[in-house]
Motif scaffolding. Structure first.
Motif, PDB file in Angstrom:
ATOM      1  N   GLY A 241       6.073  -1.615   2.227  1.00 39.70           N
ATOM      2  CA  GLY A 241       5.641  -0.512   1.536  1.00 39.70           C
ATOM      3  C   GLY A 241       4.200  -0.299   1.001  1.00 39.70           C
ATOM      4  O   GLY A 241       4.217   0.543   0.263  1.00 39.70           O
ATOM      5  N   GLY A 242       3.436  -1.448   1.540  1.00 44.95           N
ATOM      6  CA  GLY A 242       1.890  -1.085   1.230  1.00 44.95           C
ATOM      7  C   GLY A 242       1.412  -2.397   0.217  1.00 44.95           C
ATOM      8  O   GLY A 242       2.233  -2.966  -0.681  1.00 44.95           O
ATOM      9  N   ALA A 243       0.388  -2.631   0.597  1.00 48.04           N
ATOM     10  CA  ALA A 243      -0.163  -3.790  -0.059  1.00 48.04           C
ATOM     11  C   ALA A 243      -1.065  -3.338  -1.338  1.00 48.04           C
ATOM     12  O   ALA A 243      -0.836  -2.119  -1.529  1.00 48.04           O
ATOM     13  CB  ALA A 243      -1.623  -4.249   0.692  1.00 48.04           C
ATOM     14  N   PRO A 244      -1.134  -4.305  -2.383  1.00 43.45           N
ATOM     15  CA  PRO A 244      -1.954  -3.910  -3.677  1.00 43.45           C
ATOM     16  C   PRO A 244      -3.248  -2.874  -3.370  1.00 43.45           C
ATOM     17  O   PRO A 244      -3.838  -3.221  -2.446  1.00 43.45           O
ATOM     18  CB  PRO A 244      -2.140  -5.273  -4.377  1.00 43.45           C
ATOM     19  N   ASP A 245      -3.533  -1.991  -4.153  1.00 42.55           N
ATOM     20  CA  ASP A 245      -4.466  -1.080  -3.845  1.00 42.55           C
ATOM     21  C   ASP A 245      -5.192  -0.855  -5.087  1.00 42.55           C
ATOM     22  O   ASP A 245      -6.244   0.358  -5.195  1.00 42.55           O
ATOM     23  CB  ASP A 245      -4.049   0.392  -3.433  1.00 42.55           C
ATOM     24  N   ALA A 246      -5.408  -1.653  -6.230  1.00 37.24           N
ATOM     25  CA  ALA A 246      -6.139  -1.519  -7.373  1.00 37.24           C
ATOM     26  C   ALA A 246      -7.405  -2.377  -7.311  1.00 37.24           C
ATOM     27  O   ALA A 246      -7.860  -2.517  -8.581  1.00 37.24           O
ATOM     28  CB  ALA A 246      -5.232  -1.754  -8.460  1.00 37.24           C
ATOM     29  N   GLY A 247      -7.806  -2.960  -6.556  1.00 38.09           N
ATOM     30  CA  GLY A 247      -8.915  -3.542  -6.326  1.00 38.09           C
ATOM     31  C   GLY A 247      -8.522  -5.151  -6.536  1.00 38.09           C
ATOM     32  O   GLY A 247      -7.408  -5.395  -6.978  1.00 38.09           O
ATOM     33  N   TRP A 248      -9.490  -5.938  -6.276  1.00 33.85           N
ATOM     34  CA  TRP A 248      -9.230  -7.409  -6.552  1.00 33.85           C
ATOM     35  C   TRP A 248      -9.030  -7.921  -8.025  1.00 33.85           C
ATOM     36  O   TRP A 248      -8.439  -8.742  -8.381  1.00 33.85           O
ATOM     37  CB  TRP A 248     -10.123  -8.481  -5.879  1.00 33.85           C
ATOM     38  N   THR A 249      -9.883  -7.094  -8.745  1.00 35.56           N
ATOM     39  CA  THR A 249      -9.749  -7.160 -10.115  1.00 35.56           C
ATOM     40  C   THR A 249      -8.662  -6.603 -10.868  1.00 35.56           C
ATOM     41  O   THR A 249      -8.355  -6.776 -12.191  1.00 35.56           O
ATOM     42  CB  THR A 249     -11.332  -6.533 -10.909  1.00 35.56           C
ATOM     43  N   SER A 250      -7.881  -5.584 -10.006  1.00 31.32           N
ATOM     44  CA  SER A 250      -6.693  -5.065 -10.640  1.00 31.32           C
ATOM     45  C   SER A 250      -6.763  -4.535 -12.168  1.00 31.32           C
ATOM     46  O   SER A 250      -5.953  -4.836 -13.104  1.00 31.32           O
ATOM     47  CB  SER A 250      -5.762  -5.863 -10.742  1.00 31.32           C
ATOM     48  N   TYR A 251      -7.998  -3.701 -12.359  1.00 33.94           N
ATOM     49  CA  TYR A 251      -7.958  -3.340 -13.845  1.00 33.94           C
ATOM     50  C   TYR A 251      -7.139  -2.388 -14.248  1.00 33.94           C
ATOM     51  O   TYR A 251      -6.301  -1.553 -13.493  1.00 33.94           O
ATOM     52  CB  TYR A 251      -9.513  -2.326 -13.754  1.00 33.94           C
ATOM     53  N   ALA A 252      -6.396  -2.740 -15.456  1.00 38.92           N
ATOM     54  CA  ALA A 252      -5.705  -1.709 -16.025  1.00 38.92           C
ATOM     55  C   ALA A 252      -6.624  -0.434 -16.644  1.00 38.92           C
ATOM     56  O   ALA A 252      -7.753  -0.705 -16.799  1.00 38.92           O
ATOM     57  CB  ALA A 252      -4.829  -2.183 -17.179  1.00 38.92           C
ATOM     58  N   PRO A 253      -6.038   0.785 -16.679  1.00 36.95           N
ATOM     59  CA  PRO A 253      -4.882   1.343 -16.502  1.00 36.95           C
ATOM     60  C   PRO A 253      -4.341   1.530 -15.111  1.00 36.95           C
ATOM     61  O   PRO A 253      -3.283   1.577 -14.647  1.00 36.95           O
ATOM     62  CB  PRO A 253      -4.435   2.516 -17.285  1.00 36.95           C
ATOM     63  N   LEU A 254      -5.336   1.366 -14.180  1.00 36.09           N
ATOM     64  CA  LEU A 254      -4.957   1.691 -12.732  1.00 36.09           C
ATOM     65  C   LEU A 254      -3.914   0.903 -12.067  1.00 36.09           C
ATOM     66  O   LEU A 254      -3.040   1.351 -11.405  1.00 36.09           O
ATOM     67  CB  LEU A 254      -6.335   1.444 -11.906  1.00 36.09           C
ATOM     68  N   SER A 255      -4.109  -0.404 -12.484  1.00 40.21           N
ATOM     69  CA  SER A 255      -2.981  -1.598 -11.747  1.00 40.21           C
ATOM     70  C   SER A 255      -1.782  -1.151 -12.626  1.00 40.21           C
ATOM     71  O   SER A 255      -0.722  -1.278 -11.659  1.00 40.21           O
ATOM     72  CB  SER A 255      -3.476  -2.844 -11.903  1.00 40.21           C
ATOM     73  N   VAL A 256      -1.726  -0.453 -13.524  1.00 42.43           N
ATOM     74  CA  VAL A 256      -0.170  -0.335 -14.321  1.00 42.43           C
ATOM     75  C   VAL A 256       0.298   0.823 -13.775  1.00 42.43           C
ATOM     76  O   VAL A 256       1.368   0.870 -13.368  1.00 42.43           O
ATOM     77  CB  VAL A 256      -0.270  -0.382 -15.919  1.00 42.43           C
ATOM     78  N   GLN A 257      -0.509   1.805 -13.304  1.00 43.11           N
ATOM     79  CA  GLN A 257      -0.016   3.394 -12.793  1.00 43.11           C
ATOM     80  C   GLN A 257       0.127   3.221 -11.198  1.00 43.11           C
ATOM     81  O   GLN A 257       0.718   4.214 -10.678  1.00 43.11           O
ATOM     82  CB  GLN A 257      -1.098   4.246 -13.279  1.00 43.11           C
ATOM     83  N   SER A 258      -0.624   2.207 -10.917  1.00 40.89           N
ATOM     84  CA  SER A 258      -0.320   2.076  -8.830  1.00 40.89           C
ATOM     85  C   SER A 258       0.942   2.203  -8.732  1.00 40.89           C
ATOM     86  O   SER A 258       1.872   1.529  -8.977  1.00 40.89           O
ATOM     87  CB  SER A 258      -1.054   1.088  -8.580  1.00 40.89           C
TER      88      SER A 258
END
Lengths: 109, 617
Positions: free
Chosen positions: B130-147
Motif C-alpha cells: 500500500g505504499g512506501a513512507p512519503d514524508a521525507g527521510w527526516t519524517s518531520y511532524a506533523p506531516l509524518s503524523v498525518q501521512s
C-alpha cells in the motif's frame, strides 16, 4: 577484580579477605545511606510544609548524591581501571544533559 | 568445526553456516551483502528520481510515488546502505587490526546484523503493502503524523529494528576495543581505522537513543492515539525536529568518521610513509565527535529558534571546519614526498580529498545563518550533502572495498575494471551534483516533483541526470568486477599491498580464529616495524595454546523474526484488533529465544593445541 584467579575461596589469603570485608562494609553503608536518602526525599514531599522553590533543589541534590553512590560504589567506578567506563558515563551524561537543556531552553521556555 | 572438515560443503550447509554464524568476519560479509543489496535499491530509486527530473514537467512517475522515492532513497542510503557497509568493514577489519580473535560479544554481533537486515526488509515491504513512507527521510511532524496509509508506520518500525541493531553493534565494538586489544596495543598505537571505529561507536551509543525516543513518540502518535506532536492537543511538532537532528547530526559523523579512518589507512600504505600527524588525527577525530553533538540546530535555522540560538549553533558548526581541516592537511602531508602507488583504492582516496573539501566549503557556507535562509531547502543543500556523503562516505566505502577485498575474500579486484568504474563514477558524480549547487542558487527547491520550463533550470537538470546515469554505469561495472574477480580474480597473498597494520599479518582470508598466537605489538604500524627491522613477521605474545571459540547460534535470527512479526502487528493493529495476535505471537517468539539464550549454557568450544600444530604450514 573478579577475574583474579587468587580470589577463589580456597586460596584467599588474609589480606584479600580483609579487603573483601571492607568492600562489603562500604557496600552496606552506601546501601543504607541510599535507603535513608530515599526516605528523606519521600518524607520531605509527604510531610513537610516546605516551599517548592526550596524543596525541588533539595530533592535534586539528594538525587545527585544517590546517582554518585550508584556509580562509584555499586558500579565500582571508584576502583582502579574504571577510567574508560567513567569517561563513557560522563560522556553520556553530557549528551543527555545537553539534549534536555536544549529542549527546555529553546522549545518550552 | 575445524577447517579441515569445512572444505567441501553443499549450499544448504553453507547457508546454515551463515545463518548461524557468530564469526566477526562472516557477519562482516553478511553486512556487506545486505548493505550492498540496499545500496542497489537506493541507487535504483536515485535513477528514477533523476529520470523524473530529466526534462521539465515530466510525468514519468506520479507526484505521490515521487515523494515515496525521495523518502526511500534517503532512508535506504543512510540507514540501510552506507551505515551497514561501514559496519561490515569495521566488523571484519577492526578485530584484525587490534589483534583480537573476535568481537567481545559474538552472539550480539549476529543479533545486530539480523536486526538491521530484517528492519531494512520490513521498511521495503511497504512498497508492496500500500505504499512506501512519503514524508521525507527526516519524517518531520506533523506531516509524518498525518501521512495517510501505513507508509510512515513502516518507516517507524523498520528504523526502530535496524536502529536497535546498530546500537548493539556500536556497544559491541566499544567493548571490543576497550578490552580486547593485543598485548602492547595501547590506545595511541591503534590504527586510525580502529580509532574512528571507536569514536563512531561512541557516537552511535550517545546519538541513537535520541532517534529511538523520537521514533517511539511518532509510533505512539500514529498507532496509539498519543499527541506528542499534535499542537491542537498541547503537543509540540518541533520536538521531533530536535530529537531527529540530535541524532541526525552525529549520524552524519557516524558515516564520515569511518571513511576518514579508511583514507588514513590507504594513504600511508600507498605513499609508503607513516600517517602524518597521527596524534593530531586522533585528536581531530575526537574533537569532531564532541562538536558533532552541539550543532544539530543548524538543520533548523529557519524554524525560528531566534537569533541567539542560531548564532551559537552557527559558530559551533563553523568550528568543526578546524579539526576537519587538520585532517585534510595531514592527508596531504602524508602523501608529500611519499613513494606514491596509484591503484583503484588510491584513486578513490585521491578523489576524496578535493571532493570532500568542496563539500566542507559549502558546509561552512550553509553554517552562516543569514545565508542559510536563502539556501534552505534548495538544491544547494542537496548538492552539499551529496558532496560530503557520496564524495566522503561512498568514495570511502569503495576505496575500502578495493583495499581490503583481498583480506576479506582472498581475491584481488580487477584493476582495469576498478579504474574504469572509478572514472565513470567520479565524472558522473561531479556532473550530477556540481551543477545542483547552481540549480539551488537559482532557486530550485528540494523535493519538488517537477520543475517548469523556461526558468533556466532545464540544462542543469539534464546535465545532472546524465551524470547520474554515468554513476549508475560505474556502479554496475564495480558489480561486474566483483563477480568477475570472485570467479577469475587473482588469488591474494597475505600482504598484497605491502601493508603496515596487523590485519596484513594474517592469512587472506584469515583463519576463523584470526591469530594462532596473539601478536605482540611493538609500536604504531606494528607490521611495518617488523618489516623495517628485517623480521617481516609479528612476534607472538603467548605460547601456542588451545583457543576458546564461541559456538554458532540460530537464536539471533529467530529472535529477530519474532520482532519482525510483532512489528507487523503494531503497524496493522490500528486497522483491526485481530492484528494484536501478531504482536503476542512475535513477542512470544522473541522472548522465548531470549529465555532459551539465558537458560541454556553454551560455553563454546576449544581448538586443541594439537589441531593448531597440525594446521601449521
Amino acid at each position: 577484580m573478579a577475574n583474579n584467579p587468587n580470589t577463589s575461596k580456597l586460596k584467599m589469603n588474609s589480606f584479600q579477605r580483609q579487603k573483601k570485608k571492607e568492600e562489603m562494609k562500604k557496600q552496606v553503608i552506601s546501601f543504607a545511606l541510599m535507603i535513608g536518602f530515599t526516605l528523606i526525599a519521600f518524607g520531605l514531599v509527604g510531610f513537610s510544609e516546605m516551599d517548592s522553590m526550596f524543596l525541588v533543589p533539595i530533592l535534586l541534590i539528594l538525587a545527585v548524591v544517590q546517582v554518585g553512590f550508584q556509580f562509584y560504589y555499586f558500579m565500582h567506578m571508584k576502583d582502579k581501571d574504571h577510567e574508560m567506563p567513567a569517561v563513557m558515563i560522563y560522556g553520556g551524561v553530557f549528551a543527555a544533559m545537553l539534549t534536555l537543556a536544549a529542549l527546555i531552553v529553546i522549545t518550552w521556555w | 568445526m575445524s577447517s579441515a572438515a569445512t572444505q567441501k560443503r553443499g549450499f544448504g550447509a553453507m547457508l546454515w553456516d551463515y545463518l548461524t554464524t557468530v564469526d566477526h568476519k562472516k557477519i562482516g560479509i553478511l553486512y556487506l551483502i545486505g548493505g550492498g543489496f540496499f545500496f542497489l535499491l537506493g541507487g535504483l530509486e536515485a535513477m528514477i528520481i533523476r529520470i523524473q527530473l530529466l526534462v521539465p514537467e515530466n510525468d514519468f512517475i506520479s507526484a505521490g510515488l515521487y515523494n515515496e522515492m525521495i523518502t526511500m532513497h534517503g532512508t535506504t542510503m543512510i540507514f540501510l546502505a552506507a551505515m551497514p557497509l561501514l559496519l561490515g568493514l569495521m566488523n571484519v577489519i577492526m578485530p584484525l587490526q587490534i589483534g583480537a580473535r573476535d568481537v567481545a560479544f559474538p552472539f550480539l554481533n549476529s543479533l545486530g546484523f539480523w536486526l538491521f537486515f530484517l528492519g531494512g526488509i520490513l521498511l521495503n515491504c511497504s512498497w508492496f503493502l500500500g505504499g512506501a513512507p512519503d514524508a521525507g527521510w527526516t519524517s518531520y511532524a506533523p506531516l509524518s503524523v498525518q501521512s495517510p496509509g501505513h507508509g510512515v508506520d513502516f518507516y517507524v518500525m523498520g528504523l526502530q529494528l535496524s536502529g536497535a541493531g546498530t546500537l548493539i553493534g556500536g556497544i559491541n565494538f566499544l567493548v571490543t576495543i576497550v578490552t580486547m586489544r593485543a598485548p602492547g596495543m595501547t590506545y595511541m598505537r591503534m590504527p586510525l581505522f580502529t580509532w574512528t571505529t571507536f569514536i563512531t561507536s561512541i557516537l552511535i551509543l550517545f546519538a541513537f537513543p535520541a532517534l529511538t525516543v523520537g521514533l517511539f513518540l511518532l509510533m505512539f502518535d500514529r498507532m496509539m492515539g498519543a499527541a506528542f506532536f499534535d499542537v491542537a492537543l498541547g503537543g509540540n511538532a518541533i520536538i521531533w525536529q530536535h530529537l531527529f537532528w540530535i541524532f541526525g547530526h552525529p549520524e552524519v559523523y557516524i558515516l564520515i568518521l569511518p571513511a576518514f579512518g579508511v583514507f588514513s589507512e590507504i594513504l600511508p600504505t600507498f605513499s609508503k610513509k607513516r600517517l602524518f600527524g597521527y596524534t593530531a588525527m586522533v585528536f581531530a577525530t575526537i574533537l569532531i565527535a564532541f562538536l558533532g553533538f552541539m550543532v544539530w540546530a543548524h538543520h533548523m535555522f529557519t524554524v525560528g529558534l531566534g537569533p541567539v540560538a542560531n548564532a551559537i549553533f552557527a559558530i559551533a558548526t563553523m568550528a568543526i571546519a578546524i579539526p576537519t581541516g587538520i585532517k585534510i592537511f595531514n592527508w596531504l602531508a602524508t602523501m608529500w614526498g611519499g613513494s606514491i602507488r596509484i591503484n583503484s583504492a588510491m584513486l578513490w582516496a585521491l578523489a576524496f580529498v578535493p571532493t570532500f573539501t568542496i563539500g566542507g566549503m559549502t558546509g561552512v557556507m550553509l553554517a552562516s545563518t543569514v545565508a542559510d535562509y536563502q539556501y534552505h531547502d534548495t538544491y544547494f543543500v542537496v548538492a552539499h550533502f551529496h558532496y560530503v556523503i557520496v564524495g566522503g562516505v561512498v568514495f570511502g566505502i569503495l576505496a575500502a572495498l578495493h583495499y581490503w577485498w583481498p583480506k576479506i575474500f582472498g581475491r584481488i579486484l580487477n584493476e582495469a575494471m576498478g579504474k574504469i568504474a572509478f572514472w565513470l563514477f567520479f565524472i558522473g558524480f561531479h556532473l550530477t551534483f556540481f551543477v545542483q549547487h547552481f540549480l539551488g542558487l537559482m532557486g530550485m527547491p528540494r523535493r519538488y516533483w517537477v520543475f517548469l520550463e523556461g526558468q533556466g533550470l532545464d540544462t542543469g537538470n539534464l546535465v545532472s541526470s546524465i551524470g547520474a546515469f554515468l554513476m549508475g554505469i560505474g556502479g554496475l561495472i564495480f558489480l561486474i568486477n566483483i563477480i568477475y574477480s570472485s570467479v577469475k580474480g587473482e588469488k591474494a597473498s597475505a600482504d598484497p599491498w605491502d601493508g603496515r597494520t596487523l590485519e596484513w599479518a594474517t592469512a587472506s582470508p584469515p583463519v576463523h580464529y584470526n591469530f594462532k598466537q596473539l601478536p605482540l605489538v611493538r609500536g604504531l604500524d606494528p607490521l611495518w616495524i617488523e618489516k623495517m627491522e628485517g623480521k617481516g613477521k609479528i612476534t607472538p605474545a603467548e605460547p601456542l595454546d588451545e583457543i576458546h571459540m564461541p559456538n554458532g547460534s540460530i537464536l539471533p535470527l529467530i529472535m529477530t523474526i519474532g520482532f519482525f512479526i510483532a512489528s507487523f502487528g503494531f503497524i496493522y493493529q490500528t486497522d483491526h484488533k485481530a492484528w494484536l495476535i501478531a504482536i503476542y505471537v512475535g513477542m512470544a517468539i522473541a522472548l522465548g529465544a531470549m529465555l532459551t539464550r539465558s537458560l541454556k549454557d553454551d560455553h563454546g568450544y576449544h581448538i586443541s593445541k594439537e589441531e593448531l600444530e597440525r594446521e601449521a604450514e
